[in-house]
Design a protein around this motif. Structure first.
Motif, PDB file in Angstrom:
ATOM      1  N   LEU A 245      36.670 127.128 -15.916  1.00  0.00           N
ATOM      2  CA  LEU A 245      36.873 128.510 -17.091  1.00  0.00           C
ATOM      3  C   LEU A 245      37.265 129.708 -16.310  1.00  0.00           C
ATOM      4  CD1 LEU A 245      33.949 127.828 -19.116  1.00  0.00           C
ATOM      5  CD2 LEU A 245      36.149 127.146 -19.769  1.00  0.00           C
ATOM      6  N   PRO A 246      37.942 130.691 -17.295  1.00  0.00           N
ATOM      7  CA  PRO A 246      38.453 131.937 -16.433  1.00  0.00           C
ATOM      8  C   PRO A 246      37.091 132.785 -16.181  1.00  0.00           C
ATOM      9  CG  PRO A 246      39.346 131.550 -18.481  1.00  0.00           C
ATOM     10  CD  PRO A 246      38.393 130.418 -18.393  1.00  0.00           C
ATOM     11  N   GLU A 247      37.143 133.501 -14.941  1.00  0.00           N
ATOM     12  CA  GLU A 247      36.159 134.521 -14.506  1.00  0.00           C
ATOM     13  C   GLU A 247      35.915 135.415 -15.824  1.00  0.00           C
ATOM     14  OE1 GLU A 247      33.418 135.820 -12.079  1.00  0.00           O
ATOM     15  OE2 GLU A 247      35.204 134.428 -11.202  1.00  0.00           O
ATOM     16  N   GLY A 248      34.666 135.609 -16.156  1.00  0.00           N
ATOM     17  CA  GLY A 248      34.252 136.519 -17.227  1.00  0.00           C
ATOM     18  C   GLY A 248      33.915 135.835 -18.745  1.00  0.00           C
ATOM     19  N   ASP A 249      34.660 134.716 -18.471  1.00  0.00           N
ATOM     20  CA  ASP A 249      34.458 133.701 -19.903  1.00  0.00           C
ATOM     21  C   ASP A 249      32.892 133.475 -20.149  1.00  0.00           C
ATOM     22  OD1 ASP A 249      33.802 131.343 -21.360  1.00  0.00           O
ATOM     23  OD2 ASP A 249      35.793 131.475 -21.292  1.00  0.00           O
ATOM     24  N   VAL A 250      32.267 133.723 -21.313  1.00  0.00           N
ATOM     25  CA  VAL A 250      30.939 133.734 -21.816  1.00  0.00           C
ATOM     26  C   VAL A 250      30.221 132.410 -21.300  1.00  0.00           C
ATOM     27  CG1 VAL A 250      31.213 133.211 -24.107  1.00  0.00           C
ATOM     28  CG2 VAL A 250      29.262 134.498 -23.145  1.00  0.00           C
ATOM     29  N   VAL A 251      30.951 131.503 -21.457  1.00  0.00           N
ATOM     30  CA  VAL A 251      30.435 130.004 -21.374  1.00  0.00           C
ATOM     31  C   VAL A 251      30.511 129.710 -19.869  1.00  0.00           C
ATOM     32  CG1 VAL A 251      31.110 127.724 -21.562  1.00  0.00           C
ATOM     33  CG2 VAL A 251      31.380 128.987 -23.480  1.00  0.00           C
ATOM     34  N   ARG A 252      31.327 130.354 -19.179  1.00  0.00           N
ATOM     35  CA  ARG A 252      31.415 130.264 -17.624  1.00  0.00           C
ATOM     36  C   ARG A 252      29.983 130.915 -17.236  1.00  0.00           C
ATOM     37  NH1 ARG A 252      35.615 130.786 -13.053  1.00  0.00           N
ATOM     38  NH2 ARG A 252      34.460 131.371 -11.352  1.00  0.00           N
ATOM     39  N   ILE A 253      29.894 132.149 -17.594  1.00  0.00           N
ATOM     40  CA  ILE A 253      28.629 132.941 -17.406  1.00  0.00           C
ATOM     41  C   ILE A 253      27.356 132.280 -17.565  1.00  0.00           C
ATOM     42  CG2 ILE A 253      27.235 134.977 -17.738  1.00  0.00           C
ATOM     43  CD1 ILE A 253      30.042 136.342 -18.308  1.00  0.00           C
ATOM     44  N   LEU A 254      27.216 131.672 -18.816  1.00  0.00           N
ATOM     45  CA  LEU A 254      25.985 130.962 -19.328  1.00  0.00           C
ATOM     46  C   LEU A 254      26.201 129.508 -18.296  1.00  0.00           C
ATOM     47  CD1 LEU A 254      26.493 131.553 -23.029  1.00  0.00           C
ATOM     48  CD2 LEU A 254      24.587 132.648 -21.444  1.00  0.00           C
ATOM     49  N   LEU A 255      26.976 128.873 -18.090  1.00  0.00           N
ATOM     50  CA  LEU A 255      26.864 127.696 -17.249  1.00  0.00           C
ATOM     51  C   LEU A 255      26.285 128.089 -15.682  1.00  0.00           C
ATOM     52  CD1 LEU A 255      30.102 125.661 -18.279  1.00  0.00           C
ATOM     53  CD2 LEU A 255      27.708 125.021 -18.453  1.00  0.00           C
ATOM     54  N   HIS A 256      26.660 129.102 -15.079  1.00  0.00           N
ATOM     55  CA  HIS A 256      26.225 129.586 -13.998  1.00  0.00           C
ATOM     56  C   HIS A 256      24.764 129.926 -14.047  1.00  0.00           C
ATOM     57  CE1 HIS A 256      29.622 129.929 -10.832  1.00  0.00           C
ATOM     58  NE2 HIS A 256      30.298 130.241 -11.790  1.00  0.00           N
ATOM     59  N   GLN A 257      24.188 130.437 -15.125  1.00  0.00           N
ATOM     60  CA  GLN A 257      23.049 130.884 -15.350  1.00  0.00           C
ATOM     61  C   GLN A 257      22.004 129.344 -15.403  1.00  0.00           C
ATOM     62  OE1 GLN A 257      22.849 133.880 -18.357  1.00  0.00           O
ATOM     63  NE2 GLN A 257      23.623 135.377 -17.008  1.00  0.00           N
ATOM     64  N   HIS A 258      22.747 128.745 -16.274  1.00  0.00           N
ATOM     65  CA  HIS A 258      21.929 127.480 -16.258  1.00  0.00           C
ATOM     66  C   HIS A 258      21.684 126.665 -15.033  1.00  0.00           C
ATOM     67  CE1 HIS A 258      22.603 126.813 -21.086  1.00  0.00           C
ATOM     68  NE2 HIS A 258      21.946 127.832 -20.659  1.00  0.00           N
ATOM     69  N   ALA A 259      22.558 126.781 -14.246  1.00  0.00           N
ATOM     70  CA  ALA A 259      22.446 126.032 -13.018  1.00  0.00           C
ATOM     71  C   ALA A 259      21.575 126.842 -12.087  1.00  0.00           C
ATOM     72  CB  ALA A 259      23.907 126.241 -12.157  1.00  0.00           C
ATOM     73  N   GLY A 260      21.524 128.293 -12.322  1.00  0.00           N
ATOM     74  CA  GLY A 260      20.402 129.090 -11.560  1.00  0.00           C
ATOM     75  C   GLY A 260      19.007 128.590 -12.078  1.00  0.00           C
ATOM     76  N   ILE A 261      18.898 128.542 -13.478  1.00  0.00           N
ATOM     77  CA  ILE A 261      17.822 128.067 -13.765  1.00  0.00           C
ATOM     78  C   ILE A 261      17.007 126.768 -13.495  1.00  0.00           C
ATOM     79  CG2 ILE A 261      16.484 127.636 -16.191  1.00  0.00           C
ATOM     80  CD1 ILE A 261      18.218 129.860 -17.618  1.00  0.00           C
ATOM     81  N   ARG A 262      18.032 125.905 -13.605  1.00  0.00           N
ATOM     82  CA  ARG A 262      17.583 124.329 -13.004  1.00  0.00           C
ATOM     83  C   ARG A 262      17.012 124.456 -11.614  1.00  0.00           C
ATOM     84  NH1 ARG A 262      22.086 122.738 -16.836  1.00  0.00           N
ATOM     85  NH2 ARG A 262      21.220 121.448 -18.380  1.00  0.00           N
ATOM     86  N   GLN A 263      17.962 125.277 -10.784  1.00  0.00           N
ATOM     87  CA  GLN A 263      17.593 125.321  -9.446  1.00  0.00           C
ATOM     88  C   GLN A 263      16.231 125.951  -9.009  1.00  0.00           C
ATOM     89  OE1 GLN A 263      19.543 123.944  -6.591  1.00  0.00           O
ATOM     90  NE2 GLN A 263      17.532 124.164  -5.661  1.00  0.00           N
ATOM     91  N   LEU A 264      16.128 127.072  -9.613  1.00  0.00           N
ATOM     92  CA  LEU A 264      14.748 127.751  -9.710  1.00  0.00           C
ATOM     93  C   LEU A 264      13.653 126.871 -10.350  1.00  0.00           C
ATOM     94  CD1 LEU A 264      15.714 131.268 -10.628  1.00  0.00           C
ATOM     95  CD2 LEU A 264      14.912 130.575  -8.560  1.00  0.00           C
ATOM     96  N   CYS A 265      13.859 126.226 -11.295  1.00  0.00           N
ATOM     97  CA  CYS A 265      12.927 125.328 -11.866  1.00  0.00           C
ATOM     98  C   CYS A 265      12.555 124.286 -10.662  1.00  0.00           C
ATOM     99  CB  CYS A 265      13.188 124.430 -13.043  1.00  0.00           C
ATOM    100  SG  CYS A 265      12.917 125.615 -14.557  1.00  0.00           S
TER     101      CYS A 265
END
Length: 191
Positions: A14-34
């Protein structure tokens, strides 16, 4: 391929700044931190949980203010209500975990349940909400949502506030106070 790796691969498409791209990155971070919280001890566990708490508190507040209302407008009213209810439940659980402290047996007993709740919630967003956003909004609209999401995250509270979670009016009414108090509390805990 791990779930985190898959999410990052999807996001990169997805393009840089796309809300879905941002949220997917955050979800990956949440999973990693969990995962890190679940497999760490001592100061590393404390740091991972603090990072997770901040990320989740900020992420969920911004989703409730920016993403779910758009989902509701584009035919996902029932979905948005369910996601907000899930976020309220997760906020309540996160607040309890924070009260327990990472050193307590109650934390270790409760964290795996919390992790399942968070995983189910993120999967629901990825399976239903994100495709809705991708099919009903053009790239420009998703980029503008990404900007609004990022702005909301900059002023969002950094600790869970279950009394406001799941309600946009309550979030808007309490967010300035909670945010200032949380950020002062965080600064004092680091000093």
């Amino acid at each position: 391929m791990s779930h985190v790796t898959e999410e990052l691969k999807k996001a990169a498409e997805l393009p840089e700044g796309d809300v879905v791209r941002i949220l997917l990155h955050q979800h990956a971070g949440i999973r990693q931190l969990c995962s890190t919280v679940g497999s760490s001890e001592g100061p590393a566990k404390r740091q991972a949980f603090d990072d997770l708490r901040v990320l989740l508190a900020v992420h969920e507040t911004a989703e409730e203010l920016v993403v779910h209302p758009v989902t509701s407008t584009h035919g996902g009213e029932t979905l948005a209500k369910a996601l907000n209810a899930d976020e309220k439940e997760a906020s309540e659980m996160l607040a309890r975990l924070e009260e327990f402290g990472v050193e307590s047996p109650e934390f270790d007993e409760s964290f795996p349940i919390f992790q399942i709740v968070v995983e189910q919630h993120t999967e629901e967003e990825e399976r239903v909400e994100f495709p809705l956003l991708l099919t009903t909004l053009d790239e420009t609209s998703r980029h503008m949502m990404g900007k609004r999401l990022t702005a909301a995250e900059m002023v969002a509270p950094t600790h869970p506030h279950p009394g406001a979670a799941g309600s946009v009016p309550k979030q808007l009414a309490t967010m300035p106070f909670h945010s200032v108090v949380d950020r002062v509390k965080d600064a004092l805990s680091r000093s």
